[in-house]
Design a protein around this motif. Structure first.
Motif, PDB file in Angstrom:
ATOM      1  N   ASP A  80       8.797  14.223 -16.839  1.00 54.73           N
ATOM      2  CA  ASP A  80       9.984  13.373 -16.914  1.00 54.73           C
ATOM      3  C   ASP A  80      11.178  14.134 -17.467  1.00 54.73           C
ATOM      4  O   ASP A  80      12.316  13.913 -17.036  1.00 54.73           O
ATOM      5  CB  ASP A  80       9.676  12.149 -17.780  1.00 54.73           C
ATOM      6  CG  ASP A  80      10.817  11.143 -17.759  1.00 54.73           C
ATOM      7  OD1 ASP A  80      11.165  10.667 -16.669  1.00 54.73           O
ATOM      8  OD2 ASP A  80      11.367  10.851 -18.838  1.00 54.73           O
ATOM      9  N   ARG A 134      14.779  14.555 -15.573  1.00 54.56           N
ATOM     10  CA  ARG A 134      16.071  14.256 -16.185  1.00 54.56           C
ATOM     11  C   ARG A 134      17.012  15.472 -16.106  1.00 54.56           C
ATOM     12  O   ARG A 134      18.215  15.332 -15.838  1.00 54.56           O
ATOM     13  CB  ARG A 134      15.879  13.834 -17.641  1.00 54.56           C
ATOM     14  CG  ARG A 134      15.205  12.479 -17.810  1.00 54.56           C
ATOM     15  CD  ARG A 134      14.848  12.243 -19.275  1.00 54.56           C
ATOM     16  NE  ARG A 134      14.180  10.976 -19.490  1.00 54.56           N
ATOM     17  CZ  ARG A 134      14.775   9.873 -19.909  1.00 54.56           C
ATOM     18  NH1 ARG A 134      16.078   9.891 -20.163  1.00 54.56           N
ATOM     19  NH2 ARG A 134      14.095   8.753 -20.099  1.00 54.56           N
ATOM     20  N   LEU A 152      18.327  15.843 -12.553  1.00 55.92           N
ATOM     21  CA  LEU A 152      19.341  14.829 -12.271  1.00 55.92           C
ATOM     22  C   LEU A 152      20.668  15.184 -12.928  1.00 55.92           C
ATOM     23  O   LEU A 152      21.742  14.985 -12.351  1.00 55.92           O
ATOM     24  CB  LEU A 152      18.849  13.457 -12.755  1.00 55.92           C
ATOM     25  CG  LEU A 152      17.778  12.775 -11.907  1.00 55.92           C
ATOM     26  CD1 LEU A 152      17.255  11.531 -12.622  1.00 55.92           C
ATOM     27  CD2 LEU A 152      18.339  12.392 -10.548  1.00 55.92           C
ATOM     28  N   ILE A 187      21.030  10.372 -15.671  1.00 56.03           N
ATOM     29  CA  ILE A 187      19.642  10.772 -15.921  1.00 56.03           C
ATOM     30  C   ILE A 187      18.720   9.569 -16.013  1.00 56.03           C
ATOM     31  O   ILE A 187      17.515   9.701 -15.813  1.00 56.03           O
ATOM     32  CB  ILE A 187      19.542  11.612 -17.215  1.00 56.03           C
ATOM     33  CG1 ILE A 187      19.991  10.796 -18.436  1.00 56.03           C
ATOM     34  CG2 ILE A 187      20.355  12.880 -17.079  1.00 56.03           C
ATOM     35  CD1 ILE A 187      19.766  11.526 -19.751  1.00 56.03           C
ATOM     36  N   THR A 188      19.261   8.390 -16.273  1.00 52.69           N
ATOM     37  CA  THR A 188      18.426   7.189 -16.327  1.00 52.69           C
ATOM     38  C   THR A 188      19.304   5.964 -16.154  1.00 52.69           C
ATOM     39  O   THR A 188      20.502   5.999 -16.444  1.00 52.69           O
ATOM     40  CB  THR A 188      17.640   7.102 -17.646  1.00 52.69           C
ATOM     41  OG1 THR A 188      16.767   5.965 -17.600  1.00 52.69           O
ATOM     42  CG2 THR A 188      18.569   6.952 -18.829  1.00 52.69           C
ATOM     43  N   GLU A 233      14.852   1.564 -16.080  1.00 49.10           N
ATOM     44  CA  GLU A 233      14.213   2.455 -15.110  1.00 49.10           C
ATOM     45  C   GLU A 233      13.028   3.160 -15.752  1.00 49.10           C
ATOM     46  O   GLU A 233      13.117   3.705 -16.855  1.00 49.10           O
ATOM     47  CB  GLU A 233      15.227   3.482 -14.614  1.00 49.10           C
ATOM     48  CG  GLU A 233      14.715   4.347 -13.476  1.00 49.10           C
ATOM     49  CD  GLU A 233      15.754   5.337 -13.004  1.00 49.10           C
ATOM     50  OE1 GLU A 233      15.947   5.478 -11.794  1.00 49.10           O
ATOM     51  OE2 GLU A 233      16.400   5.963 -13.880  1.00 49.10           O
ATOM     52  N   GLU A 270       9.566   5.962 -15.472  1.00 45.08           N
ATOM     53  CA  GLU A 270       9.438   7.363 -15.125  1.00 45.08           C
ATOM     54  C   GLU A 270       9.247   7.559 -13.620  1.00 45.08           C
ATOM     55  O   GLU A 270       9.887   8.423 -13.006  1.00 45.08           O
ATOM     56  CB  GLU A 270       8.261   7.979 -15.897  1.00 45.08           C
ATOM     57  CG  GLU A 270       8.494   8.148 -17.392  1.00 45.08           C
ATOM     58  CD  GLU A 270       8.279   6.842 -18.150  1.00 45.08           C
ATOM     59  OE1 GLU A 270       7.962   5.837 -17.493  1.00 45.08           O
ATOM     60  OE2 GLU A 270       8.429   6.826 -19.387  1.00 45.08           O
ATOM     61  N   GLU A 276      10.041   5.485 -11.202  1.00 45.08           N
ATOM     62  CA  GLU A 276      11.245   5.087 -10.485  1.00 45.08           C
ATOM     63  C   GLU A 276      12.304   6.171 -10.563  1.00 45.08           C
ATOM     64  O   GLU A 276      13.025   6.434  -9.585  1.00 45.08           O
ATOM     65  CB  GLU A 276      11.778   3.776 -11.064  1.00 45.08           C
ATOM     66  CG  GLU A 276      10.819   2.600 -10.896  1.00 45.08           C
ATOM     67  CD  GLU A 276      11.291   1.383 -11.650  1.00 45.08           C
ATOM     68  OE1 GLU A 276      12.275   1.517 -12.421  1.00 45.08           O
ATOM     69  OE2 GLU A 276      10.686   0.307 -11.490  1.00 45.08           O
ATOM     70  N   ARG A 277      12.402   6.823 -11.731  1.00 41.37           N
ATOM     71  CA  ARG A 277      13.374   7.905 -11.872  1.00 41.37           C
ATOM     72  C   ARG A 277      13.003   9.086 -10.975  1.00 41.37           C
ATOM     73  O   ARG A 277      13.865   9.733 -10.344  1.00 41.37           O
ATOM     74  CB  ARG A 277      13.431   8.345 -13.337  1.00 41.37           C
ATOM     75  CG  ARG A 277      14.538   9.324 -13.663  1.00 41.37           C
ATOM     76  CD  ARG A 277      14.535   9.684 -15.134  1.00 41.37           C
ATOM     77  NE  ARG A 277      14.685   8.506 -15.965  1.00 41.37           N
ATOM     78  CZ  ARG A 277      13.710   7.987 -16.724  1.00 41.37           C
ATOM     79  NH1 ARG A 277      12.534   8.569 -16.752  1.00 41.37           N
ATOM     80  NH2 ARG A 277      13.908   6.916 -17.457  1.00 41.37           N
ATOM     81  N   ARG A 278      11.724   9.379 -10.867  1.00 43.95           N
ATOM     82  CA  ARG A 278      11.270  10.475 -10.003  1.00 43.95           C
ATOM     83  C   ARG A 278      11.526  10.154  -8.529  1.00 43.95           C
ATOM     84  O   ARG A 278      11.942  11.022  -7.755  1.00 43.95           O
ATOM     85  CB  ARG A 278       9.782  10.716 -10.240  1.00 43.95           C
ATOM     86  CG  ARG A 278       9.223  11.941  -9.535  1.00 43.95           C
ATOM     87  CD  ARG A 278       7.852  12.271 -10.092  1.00 43.95           C
ATOM     88  NE  ARG A 278       7.287  13.428  -9.418  1.00 43.95           N
ATOM     89  CZ  ARG A 278       6.416  13.360  -8.410  1.00 43.95           C
ATOM     90  NH1 ARG A 278       6.020  12.156  -7.979  1.00 43.95           N
ATOM     91  NH2 ARG A 278       5.940  14.440  -7.851  1.00 43.95           N
ATOM     92  N   ARG A 302      13.900   8.241  -7.423  1.00 47.16           N
ATOM     93  CA  ARG A 302      15.355   8.332  -7.215  1.00 47.16           C
ATOM     94  C   ARG A 302      15.775   9.791  -7.012  1.00 47.16           C
ATOM     95  O   ARG A 302      16.616  10.089  -6.148  1.00 47.16           O
ATOM     96  CB  ARG A 302      16.086   7.720  -8.411  1.00 47.16           C
ATOM     97  CG  ARG A 302      17.594   7.742  -8.291  1.00 47.16           C
ATOM     98  CD  ARG A 302      18.230   6.784  -9.276  1.00 47.16           C
ATOM     99  NE  ARG A 302      17.952   7.146 -10.654  1.00 47.16           N
ATOM    100  CZ  ARG A 302      18.711   7.950 -11.394  1.00 47.16           C
ATOM    101  NH1 ARG A 302      19.814   8.478 -10.879  1.00 47.16           N
ATOM    102  NH2 ARG A 302      18.390   8.222 -12.646  1.00 47.16           N
TER     103      ARG A 302
END
Length: 579
Positions: free
Chosen positions: A150, A154, A157, A164-165, A169, A171, A173-175, A177
């Motif tokens: 993660d 970040r 991003l 970054i978040t 959101e 982990e 979902e962030r990946r 994105r």
């Protein structure tokens, strides 16, 4: 001449007979008539004529005509269609289709026709094109290499100039994105160029600060604890060894003694539990109640409410003893120390407090970043465990108020906590539908109990040392065997979420569960079958506790009432005294 003038019909008959020379013409005339039933033709009676003799006509036999279909109606005449003149390319005006037919060949004319697309068809085409682009984007994103860490996600991003978040959101979902963003840049042909520039910047930064980077890479894979935590772990290890040895000696003595029968003891205890009845009811507060706890000697009962006030009641008649006021938000739980009459409370104001029964504040534990849920004492009475919605649970020193341990491990809020009777283990459960067992002597997570499909709210160790009970929002109570590291029983206990589970504190011969379906149920500790169902609350049951002598159960609810369910009566006490 006079005869001809008197009878003109006789002169016309020969003419008509001459017009039909034979029977074939007559038949054709009959066939031409519409298909209707034909009446037999009766020849007219001709009076005798003086001037000429007409031969008689033989009667024609009635022949049924064949079925002739009715003639088709004529096609309607299509009205002429007026077409406006079409300007030609050279300025001339065409007024007829024939000119265009003669001037332009077939393929050229077909290509010049323009079709009008409706709004609905246009929208359908746009949706199809968008779905096609999304599918291609997902295919392109599936083959891209995206970091799983993660922190690396970040960092990438941030390098791409994206947030970054987002709020809420996770982990994964962030990946996802980041993956879709890289796929979009790849489709536009910008990813390679951008990543190359970023690699060059990283290489330059690495060349300038190699020493600093080496120091950053040499980090430990654990968090170094304080000297106080080390001393606490040593103390917990010594305490747990003594308690475990005592428990094993007692189990061996029962096994070797033929006069002691565990089954008979369980049957006797369950028979008493079957006689539970509503002994006492008392209004606990003006606001709904959230927790309750018996003192170690059973003479006092503490209750917490959403008003933030904690009250102490004397047993067995529930007379108010004192009130503990100090929390600025609602109180979420309360518990008595297992070795003294000190009371610990947790609140939504992010603090836990230690009180004396007379209402004096002894200590305040601050450090959580979000509201607290449940609270529990270590069996030694020296340490206090708290859970919070900041996804951590913490261990505190009761005497000094120092935070000894900040333990992460749950992906969502941590709600329940319990300590092993020996003091060696701690169990936590949370809104991630997971329960974990932690070794307090090493700080490791030794067991992850997966089985619930919804948040787990209640957790309790059995005094036998190897059974663990959990209850959650899936309306089930699960019994786990720590030796086999799996679930033994799944009890469909209630029709609503289970808010609290507790084993009987002495031997673990029965288990009690409280639920939002306004009932409390008692289950056998041998085969976990239903023994008794206690109904009386008019709202959600939020907490419960079992008296140390196993004679009564206290329950609190959102209906603001405290209820005592007891098995004690004068007849039984007198019978026990005689024995």
């Amino acid at each position: 001449m006079a005869a001809e003038e008197e009878n003109p019909v006789s002169t016309s008959l020969p003419v008509s007979s001459a017009a039909v020379p034979d029977s074939q013409a007559l038949i054709s005339t009959i066939e031409a008539t519409p298909s209707q039933p034909v009446q037999p033709i009766i020849p007219p009676v001709i009076p005798p004529m003086v001037s000429a003799v007409v031969p008689p006509i033989a009667p024609i036999s009635t022949i049924p005509p064949p079925q002739v279909p009715a003639p088709l109606a004529p096609l309607p005449v299509r009205p002429p269609v007026f077409k406006p003149p079409v300007p030609a390319q050279n300025g001339e005006v065409r007024t007829s289709d024939s000119e265009s037919d003669h001037d332009e060949p077939g393929p050229t004319r077909a290509s010049a026709v323009e079709y009008e697309i409706s709004e609905e068809s246009r929208q359908v085409r746009e949706r199809q094109e968008k779905a096609k682009q999304d599918l291609l984007m997902k295919r392109r994103a599936a083959v891209l290499a995206v970091p799983t860490n993660d922190m690396a996600v970040r960092a990438r991003l941030r390098r791409l100039g994206e947030p970054i978040t987002f709020f809420g959101e996770r982990e994964m979902e962030r990946r996802d994105r980041l993956r879709m963003l890289m796929a979009k840049l790849d489709s536009e042909g910008q990813l390679d160029r951008l990543m190359k520039a970023l690699e060059e910047e990283e290489a330059a930064a690495t060349a300038t600060g190699a020493d600093v980077e080496e120091e950053m890479l040499q980090y430990p894979f654990y968090t170094e604890g304080s000297k106080a935590l080390l001393d606490a772990r040593i103390d917990i290890a010594k305490y747990s060894i003594m308690k475990a040895a005592k428990r094993l000696q007692q189990a061996q003595r029962r096994r070797d003694n033929p006069d002691e029968s565990i089954d008979e003891e369980i049957d006797y205890t369950l028979k008493k539990v079957e006689s539970l009845y509503l002994d006492c009811t008392e209004s606990g507060d003006d606001r709904p109640l959230s927790g309750c706890s018996y003192s170690h000697d059973g003479n006092l009962l503490a209750t917490s409410s959403l008003s933030g006030v904690v009250k102490i009641w004397s047993m067995p008649r529930l007379q108010k003893f004192s009130a503990l006021k100090g929390h600025t938000e609602r109180a979420t739980d309360v518990t008595f120390s297992p070795v003294s009459n000190h009371v610990a409370t947790s609140s939504a104001d992010r603090t836990a407090r230690l009180w004396n029964t007379d209402g004096s504040l002894l200590n305040t534990f601050q450090g959580h970043l979000d509201r607290l849920a449940r609270i529990a004492f270590h069996p030694s009475g020296k340490y206090l465990g708290t859970t919070s919605f900041d996804k951590t649970w913490r261990l505190w020193d009761v005497d000094t108020g120092v935070e000894l341990l900040l333990q992460e491990g749950h992906s969502r809020s941590v709600y329940g906590i319990a300590f092993h009777p020996d003091g060696s283990l701690a169990a936590s459960c949370g809104l991630d539908a997971l329960a974990r067992a932690w070794d307090l002597r090493t700080g490791r997570s030794i067991l992850a109990l997966e089985g619930h499909v919804k948040p787990v709210l209640g957790i309790s160790f059995s005094p036998n040392g190897y059974h663990l009970a959990t209850g959650g929002e899936d309306n089930t109570c699960r019994i786990w065997d720590l030796r086999k590291r799996k679930s033994l029983y799944v009890i469909p206990a209630h029709s609503n979420l289970i808010s609290q589970v507790k084993f009987e504190p002495q031997e673990g011969y029965f288990l009690v569960t409280g639920s939002y379906d306004m009932t409390v149920k008692v289950w056998s500790g041998r085969d976990f079958k239903l023994v008794k169902s206690l109904s009386g609350h008019e709202a959600k049951v939020t907490s419960l506790d079992i008296h140390p002598d196993e004679q009564s159960i206290a329950t609190v609810s959102h209906d603001r009432w405290i209820k005592l369910w007891s098995t004690r009566n004068k007849g039984d006490e007198h019978a026990m005294d005689v024995d």
